[in-house]
Design an enzyme around this catalytic site. Structure first.
Site, PDB file in Angstrom:
ATOM      1  N   GLY A  17       0.831  -1.204   0.000  1.00 30.15           N
ATOM      2  CA  GLY A  17       0.000   0.000   0.000  1.00 30.15           C
ATOM      3  C   GLY A  17       0.863   1.250   0.000  1.00 30.15           C
ATOM      4  O   GLY A  17       2.098   1.171   0.059  1.00 30.15           O
ATOM      5  N   ASP A  18       0.210   2.406  -0.134  1.00 24.79           N
ATOM      6  CA  ASP A  18       0.899   3.702  -0.108  1.00 24.79           C
ATOM      7  C   ASP A  18       1.933   3.839  -1.218  1.00 24.79           C
ATOM      8  O   ASP A  18       2.969   4.468  -1.038  1.00 24.79           O
ATOM      9  CB  ASP A  18       1.586   3.942   1.258  1.00 24.79           C
TER      10      ASP A  18
ATOM     11  N   LYS B 112      -0.703   5.516  -5.427  1.00 24.64           N
ATOM     12  CA  LYS B 112      -1.776   5.207  -6.382  1.00 24.64           C
ATOM     13  C   LYS B 112      -2.653   6.414  -6.652  1.00 24.64           C
ATOM     14  O   LYS B 112      -3.147   6.601  -7.753  1.00 24.64           O
ATOM     15  CB  LYS B 112      -2.653   4.062  -5.855  1.00 24.64           C
TER      16      LYS B 112
ATOM     17  N   GLY C 192      -6.052   5.872   1.897  1.00 29.84           N
ATOM     18  CA  GLY C 192      -5.889   7.327   1.978  1.00 29.84           C
ATOM     19  C   GLY C 192      -5.116   7.790   0.768  1.00 29.84           C
ATOM     20  O   GLY C 192      -4.020   7.309   0.514  1.00 29.84           O
ATOM     21  N   HIS C 193      -5.721   8.657  -0.011  1.00 27.87           N
ATOM     22  CA  HIS C 193      -5.053   9.191  -1.186  1.00 27.87           C
ATOM     23  C   HIS C 193      -4.736  10.648  -0.949  1.00 27.87           C
ATOM     24  O   HIS C 193      -5.596  11.381  -0.490  1.00 27.87           O
ATOM     25  CB  HIS C 193      -6.013   9.231  -2.371  1.00 27.87           C
TER      26      HIS C 193
ATOM     27  N   GLN D 218      -4.996  -0.179  -0.867  1.00 24.21           N
ATOM     28  CA  GLN D 218      -3.962  -1.004  -0.212  1.00 24.21           C
ATOM     29  C   GLN D 218      -3.006  -1.581  -1.275  1.00 24.21           C
ATOM     30  O   GLN D 218      -2.722  -0.891  -2.237  1.00 24.21           O
ATOM     31  CB  GLN D 218      -4.592  -2.122   0.633  1.00 24.21           C
TER      32      GLN D 218
ATOM     33  N   SER E 290       6.940   8.580 -12.054  1.00 23.04           N
ATOM     34  CA  SER E 290       6.532   9.808 -11.381  1.00 23.04           C
ATOM     35  C   SER E 290       7.713  10.383 -10.600  1.00 23.04           C
ATOM     36  O   SER E 290       8.393   9.670  -9.867  1.00 23.04           O
ATOM     37  CB  SER E 290       5.362   9.499 -10.450  1.00 23.04           C
TER      38      SER E 290
HETATM   39  P1  IMP Z   1      -7.007  -2.738   8.172  1.00 21.21           P
HETATM   40  O1  IMP Z   1      -7.130  -2.692   6.699  1.00 21.21           O
HETATM   41  O2  IMP Z   1      -7.375  -1.458   8.856  1.00 21.21           O
HETATM   42  O3  IMP Z   1      -7.707  -3.923   8.774  1.00 21.21           O
HETATM   43  O4  IMP Z   1      -5.451  -2.962   8.535  1.00 21.21           O
HETATM   44  C1  IMP Z   1      -4.763  -4.183   8.220  1.00 21.21           C
HETATM   45  C2  IMP Z   1      -3.343  -3.896   7.761  1.00 21.21           C
HETATM   46  O5  IMP Z   1      -3.386  -3.236   6.501  1.00 21.21           O
HETATM   47  C3  IMP Z   1      -2.550  -2.976   8.677  1.00 21.21           C
HETATM   48  O6  IMP Z   1      -1.195  -3.366   8.645  1.00 21.21           O
HETATM   49  C4  IMP Z   1      -2.704  -1.605   8.044  1.00 21.21           C
HETATM   50  O7  IMP Z   1      -1.647  -0.742   8.379  1.00 21.21           O
HETATM   51  C5  IMP Z   1      -2.669  -1.997   6.582  1.00 21.21           C
HETATM   52  N1  IMP Z   1      -3.353  -1.034   5.712  1.00 21.21           N
HETATM   53  C6  IMP Z   1      -4.693  -0.872   5.549  1.00 21.21           C
HETATM   54  N2  IMP Z   1      -4.951   0.093   4.654  1.00 21.21           N
HETATM   55  C7  IMP Z   1      -3.771   0.537   4.218  1.00 21.21           C
HETATM   56  C8  IMP Z   1      -3.391   1.518   3.239  1.00 21.21           C
HETATM   57  O8  IMP Z   1      -4.200   2.159   2.584  1.00 21.21           O
HETATM   58  N3  IMP Z   1      -2.044   1.680   3.088  1.00 21.21           N
HETATM   59  C9  IMP Z   1      -1.125   0.957   3.755  1.00 21.21           C
HETATM   60  N4  IMP Z   1      -1.433   0.034   4.659  1.00 21.21           N
HETATM   61  C10 IMP Z   1      -2.747  -0.173   4.889  1.00 21.21           C
END
Ligand code: IMP
Length: 430
Positions: free
Chosen positions: A15-16, A19, A43-44, A226, A415
């Protein structure tokens, strides 16, 4: 049937990957933008001119006038956060006239958020590090078949009945497992019903709507949240999210056939980051890691947490390319690596006496792995103004070409900064 013109944007790491920036860039060329999984755990950050927008549910395309934006059936939506997000946009003059929410998408309620918190606390030393947004508990209810869906908002009497039935189950869990008073029907109705009323007009059968647009020849962008390594099936289980961010699941999560989502673009940060717990073989707990965190502003958009940073993990990326069938890659944040003497890509893992070419399923093995690196010369120049590959230092080009060689997938976009115009286009995406 018309020619299919779609792209599925998927994070290839944890993730991050940036995107938001790439989907925003591609959204300009799309007619429809669809999110197919996850919820406000995403989060974008999108920079348009002087304005910075932070989006959680809404796809980046929402910032363009006239685009159809769809929150697909594979998502879990927090009505309160979504409402705030919409209000924030309206305050800044962005009116989502063409937003549609799938009648099959599930709702995240206050009891899900409370459970996310309580379950994490209960895990004591073995926390997942969730975003505490109620994502996991909402997907649990979906699979347990006691979820509330957006379509339920359309009939208030039925909705009230469902909430009463669900709370009977949930409150037993709260009281017996967590010594928590649970939630009353009145509490839920008071908190949610005014918001439900405002969201109701957006609710539609979005699979039908999307199919109609595809038949008309619309360009569709499927936006994953993600990343592959957080996928519930293919990620670093159990340190994963509760949905499937991978490309094939855009089909399930949007309600279209698999051929519609096959043009997968892997968004790959030029290094690796991770938030939350779980193994991370190329992690850098040193000055280079700090350089990356500070220069890349690697702090969570949703939670503000500092992200863990490390070298590019080619072993995890090879898995991501295979699982998603990426047709090409978009490399983001290449500018963050400027100023380092050398840059590295892991090509394999060493685990005791064996060398692993493939990403292992078992975490206890991954935890023992040390990366085998291919080392590249670094570059010092500021590359934020580069418009073409020729504008980049030769060392940066070597790094990109080396990555293509390791992964056997071509790079289509690079980018070099957060703005829309800081994007080098190497080949067409749609
Ligand atoms: P959950 O999605 O809130 O259940 O979190 C599960 C795992 O996914 C954790 O390690 C979060 O930090 C990670 N995670 C969830 N959404 C994101 C994202 O948008 N970016 C990066 N990590 C994420």
């Amino acid at each position: 049937m018309r020619k299919i013109s779609t792209v599925t944007v998927v994070g290839s790491q944890w993730g991050d990957e940036g995107k938001g920036k790439i989907t925003d860039f591609l959204a300009e060329r799309a007619d429809v933008i669809v999110r197919y999984q996850g919820g406000p755990n995403a989060g974008h950050t999108v920079v348009v001119g002087e304005e910075t927008y932070k989006l959680h549910h809404l796809p980046s395309g929402i910032l363009y006038r006239g685009k159809i934006c769809i929150l697909g059936n594979g998502m879990v939506l927090d009505p309160l956060t979504l409402q705030t997000e919409l209000q924030e946009l309206k305050k800044r003059g962005v009116f989502p006239e063409r937003l549609f929410i799938s009648d099959r998408a599930h709702l995240i309620m206050s009891y899900h958020k409370a459970l996310d918190e309580l379950e994490e606390r209960e895990r004591k030393g073995a926390q997942i590090g969730t975003t505490r947004r109620g994502i996991g508990p909402a997907y649990v209810d979906k699979v347990f078949r006691i979820g509330l869906r957006c379509g339920d908002l359309l009939d208030e009497e039925e909705l009230k009945k469902k909430i009463r039935e669900i709370l009977l189950v949930k409150n037993r869990i709260f009281k017996n497992l967590y010594d928590h008073p649970g939630f009353s029907v009145e509490e839920i109705e008071n908190e949610y019903f005014p918001v439900f009323q405002q969201l109701r007009p957006y609710v539609k059968d979005t699979s039908v709507l999307l199919d109609g647009e595809i038949q008309k020849g619309a360009r569709v962008l499927f936006e994953g949240a993600q990343g592959t390594m957080l996928d519930i099936d293919h990620g670093t289980y159990p340190f994963v999210t509760s949905s499937n961010p991978i490309a094939s699941c855009a089909s399930t999560g949007a309600g279209v056939g698999p051929e519609i989502v096959a043009n997968a673009l892997g968004i790959t940060k030029a290094y690796t980051t991770r938030v939350g717990e779980g193994p991370f073989p190329t992690e850098l707990n040193n000055k280079v890691g700090e350089h990356i965190r500070e220069k890349g502003r690697e702090y969570g958009t949703t939670t503000g947490r500092p992200r863990r940073t490390g070298w590019l993990d080619g072993v995890a990326l090879k898995a991501a390319c295979r699982i998603n069938g990426f047709r090409s890659l978009a490399i983001t944040l290449l500018d963050v690596l400027s100023g380092l003497d050398e840059v590295c890509i892991a090509t394999a893992y060493r685990c005791g006496d064996t060398v692993l070419e493939h990403f292992p399923a078992q975490l206890h093995i991954l935890e023992k792995c040390t990366p085998v690196y291919r080392v590249f010369k670094g570059w010092q120049a500021n590359i934020a103004g580069a418009k073409t590959l020729e504008d980049l230092p030769i060392e940066a080009v070597d790094y990109l070409r080396g990555l293509e060689e390791i992964l056997q997938v071509k790079i289509s976009l690079v980018s070099v900064g957060p703005r829309r115009d800081q994007t080098i286009v190497l080949s067409d995406i749609f």
